[in-house]
Write a protein that holds these residues in place. Structure first.
Motif, PDB file in Angstrom:
ATOM      1  N   MET A 180       0.927  -1.250  -0.014  1.00  0.00           N
ATOM      2  CA  MET A 180       0.018   0.050   0.050  1.00  0.00           C
ATOM      3  C   MET A 180       0.896   1.148   0.087  1.00  0.00           C
ATOM      4  N   ALA A 181       1.871   1.124   0.636  1.00  0.00           N
ATOM      5  CA  ALA A 181       2.750   2.307   1.045  1.00  0.00           C
ATOM      6  C   ALA A 181       3.816   2.459  -0.486  1.00  0.00           C
ATOM      7  N   THR A 182       3.810   1.372  -1.372  1.00  0.00           N
ATOM      8  CA  THR A 182       4.400   1.529  -2.565  1.00  0.00           C
ATOM      9  C   THR A 182       3.217   2.298  -3.548  1.00  0.00           C
ATOM     10  N   ILE A 183       2.186   2.185  -3.489  1.00  0.00           N
ATOM     11  CA  ILE A 183       1.266   2.811  -4.423  1.00  0.00           C
ATOM     12  C   ILE A 183       1.274   4.113  -4.010  1.00  0.00           C
ATOM     13  N   LEU A 184       1.081   4.329  -2.811  1.00  0.00           N
ATOM     14  CA  LEU A 184       0.964   5.712  -1.907  1.00  0.00           C
ATOM     15  C   LEU A 184       2.184   6.641  -2.373  1.00  0.00           C
ATOM     16  N   ALA A 185       3.248   6.098  -2.326  1.00  0.00           N
ATOM     17  CA  ALA A 185       4.595   6.618  -2.512  1.00  0.00           C
ATOM     18  C   ALA A 185       4.763   7.171  -3.928  1.00  0.00           C
ATOM     19  N   VAL A 186       4.564   6.125  -4.935  1.00  0.00           N
ATOM     20  CA  VAL A 186       4.597   6.524  -6.158  1.00  0.00           C
ATOM     21  C   VAL A 186       3.709   7.588  -6.862  1.00  0.00           C
ATOM     22  N   LEU A 187       2.499   7.431  -6.349  1.00  0.00           N
ATOM     23  CA  LEU A 187       1.643   8.426  -6.719  1.00  0.00           C
ATOM     24  C   LEU A 187       2.035   9.736  -6.316  1.00  0.00           C
ATOM     25  N   SER A 188       2.440   9.948  -4.935  1.00  0.00           N
ATOM     26  CA  SER A 188       2.966  11.387  -4.393  1.00  0.00           C
ATOM     27  C   SER A 188       4.267  11.648  -4.842  1.00  0.00           C
ATOM     28  N   MET A 189       5.162  10.777  -5.102  1.00  0.00           N
ATOM     29  CA  MET A 189       6.457  10.994  -5.400  1.00  0.00           C
ATOM     30  C   MET A 189       6.626  11.710  -7.003  1.00  0.00           C
ATOM     31  N   ILE A 190       5.920  11.191  -7.858  1.00  0.00           N
ATOM     32  CA  ILE A 190       5.965  11.546  -9.229  1.00  0.00           C
ATOM     33  C   ILE A 190       5.594  12.969  -9.435  1.00  0.00           C
ATOM     34  N   PRO A 191       4.500  13.557  -8.896  1.00  0.00           N
ATOM     35  CA  PRO A 191       4.096  15.041  -8.830  1.00  0.00           C
ATOM     36  C   PRO A 191       5.079  15.618  -8.163  1.00  0.00           C
ATOM     37  N   LEU A 192       5.610  15.349  -6.902  1.00  0.00           N
ATOM     38  CA  LEU A 192       6.192  16.242  -5.979  1.00  0.00           C
ATOM     39  C   LEU A 192       7.871  16.460  -6.542  1.00  0.00           C
ATOM     40  N   THR A 193       8.409  15.146  -7.296  1.00  0.00           N
ATOM     41  CA  THR A 193       9.484  15.253  -7.996  1.00  0.00           C
ATOM     42  C   THR A 193       9.449  16.327  -9.324  1.00  0.00           C
ATOM     43  N   PHE A 194       8.285  16.136  -9.977  1.00  0.00           N
ATOM     44  CA  PHE A 194       7.884  17.090 -11.055  1.00  0.00           C
ATOM     45  C   PHE A 194       8.058  18.453 -10.884  1.00  0.00           C
ATOM     46  N   LEU A 195       7.141  18.796  -9.672  1.00  0.00           N
ATOM     47  CA  LEU A 195       7.269  20.137  -9.285  1.00  0.00           C
ATOM     48  C   LEU A 195       8.513  20.939  -8.567  1.00  0.00           C
ATOM     49  N   SER A 196       9.389  19.729  -8.207  1.00  0.00           N
ATOM     50  CA  SER A 196      10.366  20.442  -7.441  1.00  0.00           C
ATOM     51  C   SER A 196      11.588  20.792  -8.658  1.00  0.00           C
ATOM     52  N   ILE A 197      11.336  20.145  -9.920  1.00  0.00           N
ATOM     53  CA  ILE A 197      12.257  21.039 -10.933  1.00  0.00           C
ATOM     54  C   ILE A 197      11.128  21.373 -12.079  1.00  0.00           C
ATOM     55  N   GLY A 198      10.130  21.876 -11.679  1.00  0.00           N
ATOM     56  CA  GLY A 198       8.903  22.419 -12.528  1.00  0.00           C
ATOM     57  C   GLY A 198       9.610  23.653 -13.480  1.00  0.00           C
ATOM     58  N   PHE A 199      10.500  24.296 -12.931  1.00  0.00           N
ATOM     59  CA  PHE A 199      10.838  25.388 -13.806  1.00  0.00           C
ATOM     60  C   PHE A 199      11.653  25.076 -14.899  1.00  0.00           C
ATOM     61  N   VAL A 200      12.207  23.702 -15.142  1.00  0.00           N
ATOM     62  CA  VAL A 200      12.803  23.620 -16.480  1.00  0.00           C
ATOM     63  C   VAL A 200      11.697  23.022 -17.484  1.00  0.00           C
ATOM     64  N   PHE A 201      10.594  23.122 -17.177  1.00  0.00           N
ATOM     65  CA  PHE A 201       9.472  22.846 -18.161  1.00  0.00           C
ATOM     66  C   PHE A 201       9.075  24.380 -18.796  1.00  0.00           C
ATOM     67  N   ASN A 202       9.394  25.331 -17.990  1.00  0.00           N
ATOM     68  CA  ASN A 202       9.022  26.680 -18.577  1.00  0.00           C
ATOM     69  C   ASN A 202      10.056  27.708 -17.946  1.00  0.00           C
ATOM     70  N   LEU A 203      11.297  27.493 -18.639  1.00  0.00           N
ATOM     71  CA  LEU A 203      12.224  28.657 -18.098  1.00  0.00           C
ATOM     72  C   LEU A 203      12.070  29.919 -18.308  1.00  0.00           C
ATOM     73  N   ASP A 204      11.158  30.485 -18.862  1.00  0.00           N
ATOM     74  CA  ASP A 204      10.879  31.818 -19.177  1.00  0.00           C
ATOM     75  C   ASP A 204      10.004  32.489 -17.801  1.00  0.00           C
ATOM     76  N   ALA A 205       9.413  31.172 -17.159  1.00  0.00           N
ATOM     77  CA  ALA A 205       8.790  31.461 -15.822  1.00  0.00           C
ATOM     78  C   ALA A 205       9.623  31.868 -14.735  1.00  0.00           C
ATOM     79  N   ALA A 206      10.894  31.461 -14.687  1.00  0.00           N
ATOM     80  CA  ALA A 206      11.794  31.603 -13.659  1.00  0.00           C
ATOM     81  C   ALA A 206      12.625  32.940 -13.583  1.00  0.00           C
ATOM     82  N   ASN A 207      12.655  33.614 -12.589  1.00  0.00           N
ATOM     83  CA  ASN A 207      13.532  34.676 -12.356  1.00  0.00           C
ATOM     84  C   ASN A 207      14.578  34.431 -11.370  1.00  0.00           C
TER      85      ASN A 207
END
Length: 506
Positions: A180-207
Motif C-alpha cells: 500500500m505504501a508503494t502505491i501511495l509513495a509512487v502517486l505522491s513522489m511523481i508529482p512532487l519530483t515533477f514540481l521540484s524541478i518544474g521550472f525546467v519545463f518553462n524557463l521563461d517563468a523563472a526569475n
C-alpha cells in the motif's frame, strides 16, 4: 566478553524484536518517505515567513538530517534484531557503560519518540480533511471547540474513518503495508519530483534574481528583522518545527529490523531516504521562489499549501485549466498525508513493542498477531490518535509532538558516540569514518539547543506555550508506565517463586 582494546571481535548483546522479515530496502524506503513528503505542508508555511532566506536555512538543517540517516544506517545494520527505529539503538550503548541508568534512557527515549510520531497520524488526517471538504464542498461551519480551536464535524469524521481504515494494512503486516505504501509513495513522489524541478519545463517563468543574497520577503538582507523580531531569534525559533519535518525521513530505520538482509538494506534505504530528502526539501522552495517571486509569496493566502501548489503549477503550465490543477494538487497532497499517517501507525507501534521487550513498558504490548505485527501497540496508536484529533489545529499538534520527537534523538546521538568509543570491534556491516562519532556529539548538542531554546521561543512567539509544556508533561507519563511494569515483574517473580516452592515441597 572481550572488548576492542584487546583487539578481539566484540559481540553486542540486546533484546531481539523477533518481527517478520518480510521486506527489503525498498519497503523501508517507501514507508519512510512519509517523512520526506511532509515538505508539502512545510515549504509554503515557511516561505511565507522567510522568503528566499528560508532556502539556506532549510538546506543546513536538511543536511543534518542526512547525517542522522547515515548514523542510523550504521546503528540499524549492527543491531538488525532491534525494532522501533532510532530510540531502540540507545539502550545497548548506555547498558554497557551505565547499566542502572540504561533502562530509563531506553524507556524515556522510546516513549518520547512515540509521543512525537503518534500525533502525526491524526495531524495528517486533519490536514487531508481540509482538502477533501474543499473539493467536495462539504459543510465546515458546524463543529465543536474541545480545547481552543474550532473543529468541524466533517474533519472529525474524515479523520476517524481514515485512521480506522489505515489500521487495516498496519494490522496485516509489513508486506501488505509496504504494498500500500508503494502505491501511495509512487502517486505522491511523481508529482512532487515533477514540481521540484518544474521550472525546467518553462524557463521563461523563472526569475533567478529572486535568489540573489537570499533576501527576506520585503527585500531586506538575510539577517534583517523578521516580523519585528531579531533574525537570529526567528531562525532559532522556527528551527524547532522545521526539524520536526526535515529529519522525519529517518522513519525508514523503524523497518530495518524487518528487512531480509538488514546489513545491506540499512545502508541503501537510509542513504536513499536522506538523498531524496535533500533533493525535495531544497529544490521545491527554490522552484517556488524563482517562479512565484517574493511579492506573490507575501500573499497570506499562499500559506495554504494547496493554494501555493496550484498557483505555482498554473505559472508553469498556464494553459492547463485551473480546476484541473486544483484537483491534481489536492489529490497529491491527500495521498502524501495518508502515506505519512500510515507510517505513523506502523512505525511508533514498534517503539512500544520493543520498549516492552526491554522491560520498561507493560507486558501487554509484547503481543504479536498472526502477521507478526505488535497489534496491541498499534491499536493503542489508533485510540490515542483519535484522542489527539480533539486537541485542535496543526500548530497545536506540532508544538506538542515535537517536544517528544526532537528530544528523543539526543540520547541516540550520544549513544552512537558511546558505541564507537567503547565498542569499536562490534561487527558493523556499514561503518562511517571514525570522526563521525564527534559529529554525532555536535549534532546532539545542536538538537538539544533547538529543542530547549528554540522550542520555548517558538511556543511563545506562536502563542502555543501551553502545548509545548503539555509535551513536557506527556514525557513524564513514562514513569507510571515504568512503575506498573516493575510491579508486573515483581508479581511474576513472586508467582514463579511460589510455584518453585510448591513443586519442591511436593
Amino acid at each position: 566478553m572481550t572488548h576492542a582494546k584487546f583487539g578481539a571481535i566484540d559481540v553486542l548483546e540486546y533484546e531481539q524484536g523477533n518481527l517478520q522479515s518480510g521486506t527489503n530496502w525498498w519497503g523501508a524506503f517507501v514507508i519512510g518517505l512519509a517523512g520526506t513528503i511532509l515538505v508539502t505542508g512545510a515549504a509554503p508555511a515557511f516561505l511565507t515567513v522567510f522568503g528566499a532566506s528560508y532556502i539556506p536555512f532549510i538546506t543546513f538543517f536538511t543536511l543534518t538530517g542526512v547525517i542522522l540517516c547515515l548514523l542510523l544506517a550504521e546503528l540499524s545494520a549492527m543491531m538488525p534484531g532491534r525494532t522501533g527505529g532510532s530510540p531502540s539503538y540507545a539502550y545497548p550503548a548506555y547498558k554497557n557503560r551505565w547499566p542502572r541508568l540504561a533502562p530509563h534512557v531506553n524507556g524515556v527515549t522510546a516513549w518520547m519518540y512515540w509521543v512525537g510520531w503518534m500525533p502525526v497520524a491524526p495531524l495528517n488526517m486533519i490536514l487531508a480533511s481540509f482538502y477533501i471538504t474543499h473539493l467536495f464542498g462539504l459543510d465546515t461551519t458546524s463543529g465543536i471547540t474541545p480545547v481552543s480551536t474550532f473543529i468541524p464535524y466533517w474533519t472529525l469524521a474524515i479523520t476517524a474513518v481514515g485512521l480506522l481504515v489505515l489500521s487495516i494494512p498496519a494490522y496485516l503486516g509489513i508486506r501488505f503495508g509496504t504494498s500500500m505504501a508503494t502505491i501511495l509513495a509512487v502517486l505522491s513522489m511523481i508529482p512532487l519530483t515533477f514540481l521540484s524541478i518544474g521550472f525546467v519545463f518553462n524557463l521563461d517563468a523563472a526569475n533567478w534574481s529572486e535568489l540573489a543574497g537570499f533576501p527576506q520577503l520585503d527585500g531586506t538582507s538575510f539577517f534583517s528583522e523578521i516580523n519585528g523580531y531579531p533574525a537570529w531569534m526567528m531562525y532559532v525559533a522556527y528551527a524547532f518545527p522545521l526539524l520536526w519535518t526535515v529529519i522525519a525521513y529517518e522513519a525508514a530505520a523503524c523497518y530495518i529490523g524487518e528487512c531480509k538482509n538488514p546489513g545491506r538494506d540499512a545502508k541503501i534505504a537510509m542513504t536513499l531516504e536522506g538523498g531524496y530528502g535533500v533533493f525535495v526539501y531544497t529544490m521545491l522552495p527554490i522552484s517556488f521562489v524563482v517562479v512565484l517571486g517574493a511579492q506573490a509569496i507575501s500573499d497570506p493566502a499562499l500559506v495554504d499549501p494547496k493554494t501555493m501548489f496550484v498557483t505555482f503549477a498554473s505559472n508553469i503550465f498556464p494553459g492547463v485549466a485551473g480546476v484541473v490543477m486544483e484537483w491534481l494538487m489536492a489529490i497529491m497532497l491527500i495521498i502524501a498525508l495518508v502515506l505519512s499517517a500510515l507510517n505513523s501507525l506502523m512505525g511508533c507501534s514498534r517503539s512500544l513493542y520493543q520498549m516492552s521487550l526491554d522491560g520498561q513498558f507493560p507486558r501487554f504490548y509484547q503481543h504479536l498477531n498472526k502477521n507478526h505485527v505488535p497489534d496491541r501497540a498499534m491499536m493503542t496508536n489508533v485510540a490515542a490518535s483519535l484522542g489527539i484529533a480533539f486537541m485542535g489545529g496543526a500548530i497545536e499538534i506540532y508544538s506538542f509532538s515535537n517536544v517528544g520527537y526532537l528530544g528523543s534523538f539526543v540520547p541516540v546521538l550520544i549513544a552512537y558516540y558511546l558505541l564507537r568509543n567503547d565498542r569499536p570491534n562490534v561487527r558493523r556491516p556499514f561503518k562511517l569514518p571514525e570522526y563521525f562519532k564527534y559529529i554525532a556529539l555536535m549534532l546532539a548538542a545542536l538538537y538539544f539547543f533547538v529543542w530547549l531554546i528554540g522550542g520555548v521561543i517558538y511556543s511563545y512567539i506562536g502563542g502555543q506555550a501551553i502545548y509545548y509544556f503539555l509535551g513536557i508533561a506527556a514525557t513524564f507519563l513514562y514513569l507510571p508506565l515504568y512503575w506498573y511494569r516493575k510491579w508486573e515483574d515483581r508479581r511474576a517473580g513472586f508467582s514463579e517463586a511460589a510455584t518453585a516452592a510448591s513443586t519442591s515441597g511436593s
